[in-house]
Design a protein around this motif. Sequence first.
Motif, short mmCIF file in Angstrom:
data_model
loop_
_atom_site.label_atom_id
_atom_site.label_comp_id
_atom_site.label_asym_id
_atom_site.label_seq_id
_atom_site.Cartn_x
_atom_site.Cartn_y
_atom_site.Cartn_z
N ILE A 1 4.47 -1.68 48.76
CA ILE A 1 5.04 -0.33 48.76
C ILE A 1 5.84 -0.14 47.47
CG2 ILE A 1 6.40 1.34 50.05
CD1 ILE A 1 4.01 0.29 51.59
N PRO A 2 5.57 0.90 46.69
CA PRO A 2 6.36 1.13 45.48
C PRO A 2 7.84 1.25 45.80
CG PRO A 2 4.41 2.54 45.51
CD PRO A 2 4.48 1.88 46.85
N ARG A 3 8.66 0.77 44.88
CA ARG A 3 10.10 0.73 45.14
C ARG A 3 10.67 2.12 45.37
NH1 ARG A 3 13.53 -2.93 41.13
NH2 ARG A 3 11.98 -4.40 41.91
N LEU B 1 8.37 4.73 36.10
CA LEU B 1 8.06 3.34 35.75
C LEU B 1 9.26 2.43 35.92
CD1 LEU B 1 5.89 3.88 32.54
CD2 LEU B 1 5.12 3.53 34.89
N ILE B 2 10.45 2.99 35.91
CA ILE B 2 11.67 2.21 36.11
C ILE B 2 12.16 2.50 37.52
CG2 ILE B 2 14.01 1.78 35.30
CD1 ILE B 2 13.17 2.76 32.57
N SER C 1 7.93 -4.82 50.71
CA SER C 1 7.71 -4.82 52.15
C SER C 1 8.66 -3.82 52.80
CB SER C 1 7.94 -6.22 52.73
OG SER C 1 7.94 -6.18 54.15
N LEU C 2 8.12 -2.75 53.36
CA LEU C 2 8.96 -1.72 53.97
C LEU C 2 9.65 -2.26 55.22
CD1 LEU C 2 9.92 1.16 53.75
CD2 LEU C 2 7.89 1.90 55.00
N ARG C 3 8.97 -3.10 55.97
CA ARG C 3 9.60 -3.69 57.16
C ARG C 3 10.79 -4.55 56.77
NH1 ARG C 3 5.38 -6.41 59.92
NH2 ARG C 3 5.84 -8.30 58.74
N ASP C 4 10.65 -5.34 55.70
CA ASP C 4 11.78 -6.15 55.23
C ASP C 4 12.94 -5.27 54.79
OD1 ASP C 4 10.16 -8.27 55.72
OD2 ASP C 4 10.06 -9.00 53.65
N ALA C 5 12.63 -4.15 54.13
CA ALA C 5 13.69 -3.25 53.67
C ALA C 5 14.46 -2.67 54.85
CB ALA C 5 13.09 -2.13 52.82
N LEU C 6 13.74 -2.26 55.90
CA LEU C 6 14.41 -1.71 57.08
C LEU C 6 15.21 -2.79 57.81
CD1 LEU C 6 11.53 0.60 58.36
CD2 LEU C 6 13.71 1.32 57.35
N SER C 7 14.70 -4.00 57.84
CA SER C 7 15.45 -5.09 58.47
C SER C 7 16.74 -5.38 57.71
CB SER C 7 14.58 -6.35 58.54
OG SER C 7 13.43 -6.13 59.34
N LEU C 8 16.66 -5.34 56.37
CA LEU C 8 17.85 -5.55 55.56
C LEU C 8 18.87 -4.43 55.76
CD1 LEU C 8 16.24 -6.84 52.22
CD2 LEU C 8 17.66 -8.15 53.81
N LEU C 9 18.36 -3.21 55.94
CA LEU C 9 19.27 -2.09 56.21
C LEU C 9 20.01 -2.31 57.54
CD1 LEU C 9 20.35 0.73 55.52
CD2 LEU C 9 18.36 1.69 56.70
N GLU D 1 2.52 10.17 58.11
CA GLU D 1 3.81 9.50 57.98
C GLU D 1 3.72 8.16 57.29
OE1 GLU D 1 5.50 9.21 61.85
OE2 GLU D 1 5.50 11.36 62.22
N VAL D 2 2.51 7.67 57.03
CA VAL D 2 2.34 6.35 56.41
C VAL D 2 2.79 6.40 54.96
CG1 VAL D 2 0.68 4.57 55.75
CG2 VAL D 2 0.48 5.72 57.97
N THR D 3 3.52 5.38 54.53
CA THR D 3 4.07 5.33 53.17
C THR D 3 3.31 4.33 52.32
OG1 THR D 3 6.29 5.87 53.99
CG2 THR D 3 6.15 4.83 51.82
N GLY D 4 2.92 4.78 51.14
CA GLY D 4 2.41 3.86 50.13
C GLY D 4 0.98 3.41 50.25
N GLN D 5 0.20 3.92 51.22
CA GLN D 5 -1.19 3.48 51.40
C GLN D 5 -2.13 4.68 51.41
OE1 GLN D 5 -1.46 0.39 51.06
NE2 GLN D 5 0.59 -0.33 51.62
N ALA D 6 -1.99 5.53 50.43
CA ALA D 6 -2.76 6.78 50.40
C ALA D 6 -4.26 6.53 50.34
CB ALA D 6 -2.33 7.64 49.21
#
Length: 566
Positions: A178-180, A304-305, A213-221, A17-22
């Motif tokens: 984490i990639p956008r 890339l975009i 930052s995935l945590r920041d994104a979830l906090s903003l949500l 389930e981890v995102t972005g740290q393969a």
Amino acid sequence: MDYQVSARKHRPMSFAEVTGQAHVVRTLTNAITSSRTAHAYLFSGMRGVGKTTMARILAKALNCEKGPTPTPCLTCASCREIGAGTSFDVMEIDGASSNSVDDVREMRETIKTAPAHGRYRVYIIDEVHMLSTAAFNALLKTLEEPPGHVVFVFATTESHKIPQTILSRCQHFTFRRIPRRDVIDTLKRVAAAEGIAIDERSLSALARASEGSLRDALSLLDQAVAFGGKRVVSEDLVTLLGSVPHELLRAVLEAVLARDAAGALRSLAAVQDYGCDVRQFCGELMEHVRNLLVAKVVADAGDLIELGPDEQTEVQADAARLTLDHIQELFRVFLQAEDGIRTSQHPWFVVEMAVVRACRVGGELPGTPFPAKPVVKAASPPPQSATPSVSSAAPPAAKAAAPQAAPPMQSGRPQADSPESAALDWVAVVTRVQAERPNIGAFLEESAFMGLSGDVVTIGFPASASAAMKTIQQKGAQQAVEDACSALAGRHVRVRVTVLDGGADAPTVEKLRRERDATTERHLREEVLSNPLVKEVLSVFGGEVKDVRRNQARNERENKEGGDVR
């Protein structure tokens, strides 16, 4: 059950389930599978990218009743206790508050104790760089030779503050931003699970604001839901984030691409009235131009975009209208503006100048038709003028000096009855001001030299450059221009600033520089092609002259000696 924020409620429970740290997931799972687990790990990276989460998952994998296993069951007593933070075998320590040597000594006493339920006692020390030097020294010996049932996991955002003696005893993993696109996918999944309606543009805005930052994104949500309810719309999100509304940014960009300077300034005024931050606006302009470049160069640039499908379609449509040189020149203009607003007391003026300059980009690029206008003849004075003209019979030295001394270096409408009107090189004046006072020189790019009569230098600005004109009319700025004019004129002169007539033919400094460089290059090429040695080489080898460049050192030496430039 009490409310939990999304960052906790939807925290990954397993490696899958981890995102972005393969890269970290793969190394740890392989190590567990092959029974090559280290006794100390260091997880470093920016906030909110999964360092502590990964440490907890590693603890579950080591202590699961079915393990050690890279796929913990999440249902046994050990997995549930670790997930709830109540396990006696997993100690989470805050390095910021428990950073003394006494705290480390107390921890060392508990290390000797065997695990209560699992196979390992796992010590997770967050923000480990906050430990004192004495605490690190106390930890050193234990870290080097810990008991077989102990595993240390250190997490930090500043790995450079950790002593090398500690680093050398750990396996160091650097966590990436984490990639956008991954952030958008995670937000979409969480929104679906929570019954939140959100569009692609809002998801993209949240991912952009989180900066990886995935945590920041979830906090903003969570913040967006608290602001507008279960339906998140882009208008509410713009207000919440303080970002530039998409329609305002698009209005400026459309005017720039259409080369509509007046429309661009009006759209920019709307951005100012909305209360947008000037630096954020300039940054978003640069990001859009960067996306245009990627869309132009890469055939399939979706990965890339990092934008939603609708925004990517807009970018691709804009890129199709432009050449690659045009896009690169736009980026250069906005990059210079970003540098200028850092030191300017009037940052919006700098952006206005940049936007107007950006509107002039593109029509003068290679391959774009221009009005054919001989540079020397167009601005040459009448035959009765005291200024000598440059003829084809002039010696090479005169030809080389023509771009600096000839009337094309003057802007606007030179006064035919005033020989002094050709005595001041306005481009040289602007260059001098830009070197000595960059913040003032930037506003002279739109100026035009109207003439020198007696001790008065008259310069004009088009009506669209009223902000630049007002800046130059300020006492300190006008004095700087007068000093530069006096130095080059050889006597004290005053500067008069006026508005150009609607029909005035007054090329800007930028255009004059280009015309001078083109004239100089043309003369230089003619001299090279007329050189007997070059003619002989071309006749023998049958080649052609592709490029002509000056020898910089020789050029400077001969300029000092008054010689020819070859």
